[in-house]
Design an enzyme around this catalytic site. Structure first.
Site, PDB file in Angstrom:
ATOM      1  N   CYS A  70      59.952  70.149  32.124  1.00 11.55           N
ATOM      2  CA  CYS A  70      60.478  71.334  31.448  1.00 11.55           C
ATOM      3  C   CYS A  70      61.740  71.759  32.187  1.00 11.55           C
ATOM      4  O   CYS A  70      61.696  72.020  33.401  1.00 11.55           O
ATOM      5  CB  CYS A  70      59.416  72.435  31.528  1.00 11.55           C
ATOM      6  SG  CYS A  70      59.968  74.037  30.934  1.00 11.55           S
ATOM      7  N   CYS A 180      66.295  70.878  26.786  1.00  9.80           N
ATOM      8  CA  CYS A 180      64.933  71.409  26.686  1.00  9.80           C
ATOM      9  C   CYS A 180      64.116  70.217  26.206  1.00  9.80           C
ATOM     10  O   CYS A 180      64.512  69.534  25.252  1.00  9.80           O
ATOM     11  CB  CYS A 180      64.863  72.543  25.671  1.00  9.80           C
ATOM     12  SG  CYS A 180      63.173  72.961  25.156  1.00  9.80           S
TER      13      CYS A 180
END
Ligand code: DGL
Length: 267
Positions: A70, A180
């Protein structure tokens, strides 16, 4: 050997899929912090405290290394996690360096969550590698969340990606960094709206290579054994929301022949 891979939701599965392809003998424990998603709108302190808890959980599950799959959690909380665990921790940072290298028109867009987009770390990376390139930093407060609702959110995701791509085309961007890990799950939609001439950069291969290097350093004998092994590791999918959410992660796992266990935990 077992690797813990964590994200707020389904995004980190883009990295899990590459790890699985490159090193199928590893057992993989995927942790989706779905009850606290999206991370992109939380404060750095909230994400730091989540990562400490998740790190402790993964250690108890016997993982040998943790992949913070992440960007948001990496840029705001990886140092805190590293300070709390003796395990190797591998993060994922916005892949701006390769983007500046391949961009012919020297016009790059970075698409990230709001927290990553505002982060000091992203600005630092851009300043380090941009040279004479122009950079558009773009963020979406909802795209990662909507991807987590897939397939029910297909129409909404399509609309969001279309709008973002229109801005990029107007700005004559020729290289896009998906900063992302959720976004590569819908890479085909980006390609559809940007066309084949826009390079799309995402970090899964680089993160997997870095994981392998760290495993070789920390566990040289075990890694030697992995190389020629016929063994196929297990995949476990865990969600902090509920079992239905945990089940929904399955659709993003590319190796559908793998034995996959699913469960929910409260943390
Ligand atoms: N997948 C995450 C990232 O790479 C975060 C998505 C979110 O929860 O906002 O930034």
């Amino acid at each position: 050997m077992k690797i813990g891979v964590l994200d707020s939701g389904a995004g980190g599965l883009t990295i899990l899929n590459v790890i699985r392809k490159k090193v199928p003998a590893l057992d993989l424990l995927y942790f989706a912090d779905s009850a606290f998603a999206p991370y992109g709108e939380k404060s750095p302190e909230q994400i730091q405290s989540r990562l400490i808890k998740i790190g402790e959980f993964l250690e108890k599950q016997g993982v040998n290394a943790i992949v913070v799959a992440c960007n948001t959690a990496t840029v705001v909380a990886i140092d805190v996690l590293r300070a709390h665990t003796h395990l190797p921790v591998i993060g994922v940072e916005p892949a701006v360096k390769p983007a500046f290298r391949v961009s012919k028109k020297r016009h790059v867009a970075v698409l990230a969550t709001p927290l990553t987009a505002q982060s000091h770390r992203l600005k630092e990376l851009i300043e380090l590698w941009r040279s004479d390139s122009q950079v558009q930093i773009m963020s979406s407060p909802t795209l990662a969340f909507e991807i987590d609702q897939w397939p029910a959110s297909e129409v909404v995701v399509d609309k969001l990606v279309k709008e973002l791509c229109q801005h990029m085309l107007e700005a004559e961007v020729d290289t896009l960094v998906l900063a992302c890990t959720h976004y590569p799950l819908v890479k085909q939609i980006f390609i559809q709206y940007l066309g084949e001439n826009c390079e799309i950069i995402e970090p899964s291969e680089g993160v997997t290579a870095q994981l392998y290097r760290r495993l070789q350093e920390a566990y040289p004998y075990e890694v030697q054994g992995l190389a020629g092994s016929e063994h196929r590791g297990s995949i476990e999918l865990v969600s902090t929301k509920d079992i239905v959410k945990a089940q929904s992660l399955r659709c993003w796992v590319e190796d559908q022949t793998a034995p996959i266990d699913v469960r929910s935990v409260s943390l």
